[in-house]
Design a protein around this motif. Structure first.
Motif, PDB file in Angstrom:
ATOM      1  N   LYS A  53       0.828  -1.201   0.000  1.00  0.00           N
ATOM      2  CA  LYS A  53       0.000   0.000   0.000  1.00  0.00           C
ATOM      3  C   LYS A  53       0.867   1.258   0.000  1.00  0.00           C
ATOM      4  O   LYS A  53       1.983   1.238   0.493  1.00  0.00           O
ATOM      5  CB  LYS A  53      -0.931  -0.004   1.219  1.00  0.00           C
ATOM      6  CG  LYS A  53      -0.257   0.335   2.535  1.00  0.00           C
ATOM      7  CD  LYS A  53      -1.296   0.570   3.606  1.00  0.00           C
ATOM      8  CE  LYS A  53      -0.624   1.054   4.884  1.00  0.00           C
ATOM      9  NZ  LYS A  53      -0.123   2.437   4.787  1.00  0.00           N
ATOM     10  N   ALA A  84       2.318   4.759   1.170  1.00  0.00           N
ATOM     11  CA  ALA A  84       2.627   5.137   2.544  1.00  0.00           C
ATOM     12  C   ALA A  84       1.535   5.993   3.174  1.00  0.00           C
ATOM     13  O   ALA A  84       1.286   5.914   4.376  1.00  0.00           O
ATOM     14  CB  ALA A  84       3.965   5.868   2.586  1.00  0.00           C
ATOM     15  N   ALA A 143      -1.682   5.925   2.355  1.00  0.00           N
ATOM     16  CA  ALA A 143      -3.017   5.340   2.198  1.00  0.00           C
ATOM     17  C   ALA A 143      -3.375   4.525   3.438  1.00  0.00           C
ATOM     18  O   ALA A 143      -2.523   3.874   4.029  1.00  0.00           O
ATOM     19  CB  ALA A 143      -3.046   4.450   0.955  1.00  0.00           C
ATOM     20  N   ALA A 144      -4.655   4.602   3.818  1.00  0.00           N
ATOM     21  CA  ALA A 144      -5.107   3.842   4.979  1.00  0.00           C
ATOM     22  C   ALA A 144      -5.272   2.376   4.600  1.00  0.00           C
ATOM     23  O   ALA A 144      -5.528   2.057   3.440  1.00  0.00           O
ATOM     24  CB  ALA A 144      -6.427   4.398   5.488  1.00  0.00           C
ATOM     25  N   VAL A 145      -5.115   1.493   5.598  1.00  0.00           N
ATOM     26  CA  VAL A 145      -5.306   0.069   5.315  1.00  0.00           C
ATOM     27  C   VAL A 145      -6.782  -0.193   5.025  1.00  0.00           C
ATOM     28  O   VAL A 145      -7.664   0.496   5.545  1.00  0.00           O
ATOM     29  CB  VAL A 145      -4.840  -0.813   6.491  1.00  0.00           C
ATOM     30  CG1 VAL A 145      -3.345  -0.771   6.627  1.00  0.00           C
ATOM     31  CG2 VAL A 145      -5.513  -0.420   7.777  1.00  0.00           C
ATOM     32  N   ARG A 148      -7.583  -4.097  13.080  1.00  0.00           N
ATOM     33  CA  ARG A 148      -7.379  -3.201  11.960  1.00  0.00           C
ATOM     34  C   ARG A 148      -8.127  -3.730  10.746  1.00  0.00           C
ATOM     35  O   ARG A 148      -8.402  -4.920  10.655  1.00  0.00           O
ATOM     36  CB  ARG A 148      -5.872  -3.141  11.655  1.00  0.00           C
ATOM     37  CG  ARG A 148      -5.336  -1.739  11.535  1.00  0.00           C
ATOM     38  CD  ARG A 148      -3.834  -1.740  11.546  1.00  0.00           C
ATOM     39  NE  ARG A 148      -3.245  -2.433  10.400  1.00  0.00           N
ATOM     40  CZ  ARG A 148      -2.133  -2.020   9.779  1.00  0.00           C
ATOM     41  NH1 ARG A 148      -1.532  -0.932  10.180  1.00  0.00           N
ATOM     42  NH2 ARG A 148      -1.628  -2.703   8.786  1.00  0.00           N
ATOM     43  N   ASP A 164       3.340  -2.695   6.981  1.00  0.00           N
ATOM     44  CA  ASP A 164       2.961  -1.445   6.326  1.00  0.00           C
ATOM     45  C   ASP A 164       3.996  -0.990   5.304  1.00  0.00           C
ATOM     46  O   ASP A 164       3.705  -0.201   4.411  1.00  0.00           O
ATOM     47  CB  ASP A 164       2.742  -0.337   7.368  1.00  0.00           C
ATOM     48  CG  ASP A 164       1.411  -0.514   8.085  1.00  0.00           C
ATOM     49  OD1 ASP A 164       0.534  -1.200   7.531  1.00  0.00           O
ATOM     50  OD2 ASP A 164       1.252   0.021   9.193  1.00  0.00           O
ATOM     51  N   ARG A 170      -4.131   8.049  13.141  1.00  0.00           N
ATOM     52  CA  ARG A 170      -3.989   7.645  11.738  1.00  0.00           C
ATOM     53  C   ARG A 170      -2.940   6.546  11.620  1.00  0.00           C
ATOM     54  O   ARG A 170      -3.066   5.649  10.795  1.00  0.00           O
ATOM     55  CB  ARG A 170      -3.572   8.842  10.867  1.00  0.00           C
ATOM     56  CG  ARG A 170      -4.546   9.995  10.881  1.00  0.00           C
ATOM     57  CD  ARG A 170      -5.715   9.758   9.969  1.00  0.00           C
ATOM     58  NE  ARG A 170      -5.385  10.064   8.576  1.00  0.00           N
ATOM     59  CZ  ARG A 170      -6.052   9.564   7.548  1.00  0.00           C
ATOM     60  NH1 ARG A 170      -7.045   8.733   7.769  1.00  0.00           N
ATOM     61  NH2 ARG A 170      -5.720   9.881   6.329  1.00  0.00           N
ATOM     62  N   ASP A 207      -4.882   3.258  11.054  1.00  0.00           N
ATOM     63  CA  ASP A 207      -4.925   3.179   9.588  1.00  0.00           C
ATOM     64  C   ASP A 207      -3.586   2.791   8.959  1.00  0.00           C
ATOM     65  O   ASP A 207      -3.494   2.647   7.742  1.00  0.00           O
ATOM     66  CB  ASP A 207      -5.370   4.525   8.994  1.00  0.00           C
ATOM     67  CG  ASP A 207      -6.800   4.867   9.381  1.00  0.00           C
ATOM     68  OD1 ASP A 207      -7.540   3.932   9.715  1.00  0.00           O
ATOM     69  OD2 ASP A 207      -7.162   6.058   9.353  1.00  0.00           O
ATOM     70  N   GLY A 208      -2.564   2.670   9.790  1.00  0.00           N
ATOM     71  CA  GLY A 208      -1.263   2.254   9.264  1.00  0.00           C
ATOM     72  C   GLY A 208      -0.572   3.289   8.399  1.00  0.00           C
ATOM     73  O   GLY A 208       0.237   2.956   7.547  1.00  0.00           O
ATOM     74  N   ILE A 209      -0.878   4.576   8.609  1.00  0.00           N
ATOM     75  CA  ILE A 209      -0.223   5.629   7.824  1.00  0.00           C
ATOM     76  C   ILE A 209       1.031   6.096   8.566  1.00  0.00           C
ATOM     77  O   ILE A 209       0.939   6.702   9.628  1.00  0.00           O
ATOM     78  CB  ILE A 209      -1.192   6.800   7.567  1.00  0.00           C
ATOM     79  CG1 ILE A 209      -2.335   6.295   6.708  1.00  0.00           C
ATOM     80  CG2 ILE A 209      -0.478   7.970   6.911  1.00  0.00           C
ATOM     81  CD1 ILE A 209      -3.484   7.252   6.583  1.00  0.00           C
ATOM     82  N   ARG A 210       2.163   5.746   8.032  1.00  0.00           N
ATOM     83  CA  ARG A 210       3.422   6.001   8.732  1.00  0.00           C
ATOM     84  C   ARG A 210       4.299   7.006   7.984  1.00  0.00           C
ATOM     85  O   ARG A 210       5.507   6.800   7.833  1.00  0.00           O
ATOM     86  CB  ARG A 210       4.189   4.687   8.911  1.00  0.00           C
ATOM     87  CG  ARG A 210       3.498   3.762   9.883  1.00  0.00           C
ATOM     88  CD  ARG A 210       4.049   2.374   9.905  1.00  0.00           C
ATOM     89  NE  ARG A 210       3.048   1.461  10.424  1.00  0.00           N
ATOM     90  CZ  ARG A 210       2.802   1.293  11.710  1.00  0.00           C
ATOM     91  NH1 ARG A 210       3.503   1.947  12.612  1.00  0.00           N
ATOM     92  NH2 ARG A 210       1.869   0.468  12.123  1.00  0.00           N
ATOM     93  N   THR A 211       3.712   8.078   7.481  1.00  0.00           N
ATOM     94  CA  THR A 211       4.503   9.097   6.792  1.00  0.00           C
ATOM     95  C   THR A 211       5.209   9.981   7.814  1.00  0.00           C
ATOM     96  O   THR A 211       4.892   9.951   8.996  1.00  0.00           O
ATOM     97  CB  THR A 211       3.598   9.977   5.918  1.00  0.00           C
ATOM     98  OG1 THR A 211       2.500  10.394   6.714  1.00  0.00           O
ATOM     99  CG2 THR A 211       3.071   9.208   4.720  1.00  0.00           C
TER     100      THR A 211
END
Lengths: 248, 135
Positions: free
Chosen positions: A42, A44, A46-48, A135, A194, B63, B67-71
């Motif tokens: 995915k 970086a 973008a939400a899962v 999740r 991720d 987030r 949501d797994g957003i790791r920026t």
């Protein structure tokens, strides 16, 4: 005529590429789904989504040492289990090696047991603050910002997969925050997943463990499961676990 | 007689209390904090960061966890990576030290923070590839 069909081909190709690029299931009409074959990592930002469901398959006969390497790899990755002031019972444990012996035949085997990432997770059901959650992609986690350390989830988990941190910690891994008074368990190396990488334990025992998307019929894990089967521990509970075992 | 002594004592007490009132509270030492930061992961507007960093961080934390957003944007980890010097052993700059980036202000304004109950107060060990990206 040929020109038209060529244009149509190009259009079709463009349309299909567009679908692949979206890396998700797309609804074109109610009830009709087009799903991309191989899940790309995915983006970086973008939400899962629930288009993937991450799972693991453990082939116990192929483990080199019954799971010690798995435990060591997990410890190294997340830094748990060496709490200085906690008693043996209080030590945190994200994954442990379990030996099973049948009473009559004395046949025994060993397997690593960790959070089984249930579809209907009892820990999530009982959590009073919403800290225990699943999740969208099926990984069961503890949001430690919300955890009050009541340990209800530890009692609810049929796999004894969770533990509470009993002492103040220092120098945790930056990608795996852990702290006193919060419950923790296997997070399927969510920080690695991720980034499109595999969990640390799978990398430690690649011949015995497969990580992948259970929703994708063409993924390694789905194909292996379809061909050889894979059992759930305590399948009678109907939790539809994301971690499956072959050889138990 | 008695009244005069009492008056004098009160005057001395008042003077003691007022002593130092003219001084402005000392400014926090930000030399460490500013040492490495060119672009802030939160905002380039310094006053915005000071006022609202907790909101940015809190929003991003949800987030990331859910949501797994790791920026790197609004990332707590990036604050530490950039602003806390990498020191070894005994010299490690702990969050309890007033010179630690977060503590420079948090001690000054007397606001307790418990991020470091779980999060490390040290910058990440960076491999070569990652360090290049940070530059």
């Amino acid at each position: 005529m040929s020109k038209i069909s060529h244009t149509a081909d190009q259009y079709r190709r463009k349309f299909l590429t567009g679908i692949a690029g979206a890396a998700a299931a797309i609804t074109i009409a109610p009830g009709v789904l087009l799903r991309q074959v191989e899940a790309a990592p995915k983006a970086a930002d973008a939400a899962v989504t629930d288009s993937v469901r991450w799972g693991m398959l453990v082939i116990t006969s192929k483990l080199t040492d019954g799971g010690d390497k798995v435990v060591q790899a997990c410890k190294k990755e997340h830094g748990w289990g060496d709490e200085k002031h906690s008693s043996t019972e209080q030590q945190t444990q994200w994954v442990r090696k379990v030996k099973v012996t049948e009473k009559l035949t004395k046949h025994s085997f060993e397997l690593p047991v960790m959070c089984q990432h249930c579809e209907t997770a009892p820990c999530e059901d009982v959590c009073p603050t919403g800290a225990s959650f699943k999740r969208a992609d099926g990984i069961v986690l503890v949001d430690k910002h919300l955890c009050i350390g009541c340990r209800y989830c530890m009692m609810a988990c049929p796999y004894k997969a969770r533990s509470l941190v009993h002492e103040a910690l220092q120098d945790q891994k930056a990608y795996s925050p852990r702290g006193m008074g919060t419950v923790e368990s296997c997070n399927m190396c969510v920080h690695r997943v991720d980034e499109g990488k595999k969990p640390a334990c799978v990398e430690a025992e690649p011949q015995a463990m497969i990580f992948g998307d259970l929703n994708d019929a063409d993924s390694d894990i789905s194909k292996t499961l379809q061909k050889f089967g894979g059992k759930q521990i305590r399948a009678d509970l109907g939790l539809n676990t994301g971690v499956r075992y072959h050889g138990i | 007689m008695f009244g005069k002594t009492k008056f004098m004592l009160m005057l001395i007490a008042l003077a003691t209390m007022l002593y130092g009132c003219g001084d402005v509270a000392p400014e926090p030492d930000e030399s460490v904090a500013k040492a490495k930061a060119e672009h802030c992961a939160i905002s380039d507007d310094e006053s915005e960061v000071r006022k609202n960093h907790m909101n940015y961080l809190k929003h991003k934390r949800d987030r990331t966890v859910h949501d797994g957003i790791r920026t790197k944007d609004h990332s707590f980890k990036e604050c530490i990576n950039c602003h806390v010097p990498k020191l070894e052993g005994e010299n490690k700059l702990r969050h309890t030290d007033e010179k630690h980036f977060c503590s420079t202000c948090h001690t000054y304004v007397g606001v307790k923070l418990d991020c470091f109950e779980c999060h490390t107060d040290q910058p990440e060990a960076q491999d070569a590839a990652k360090a290049e990206g940070v530059k």
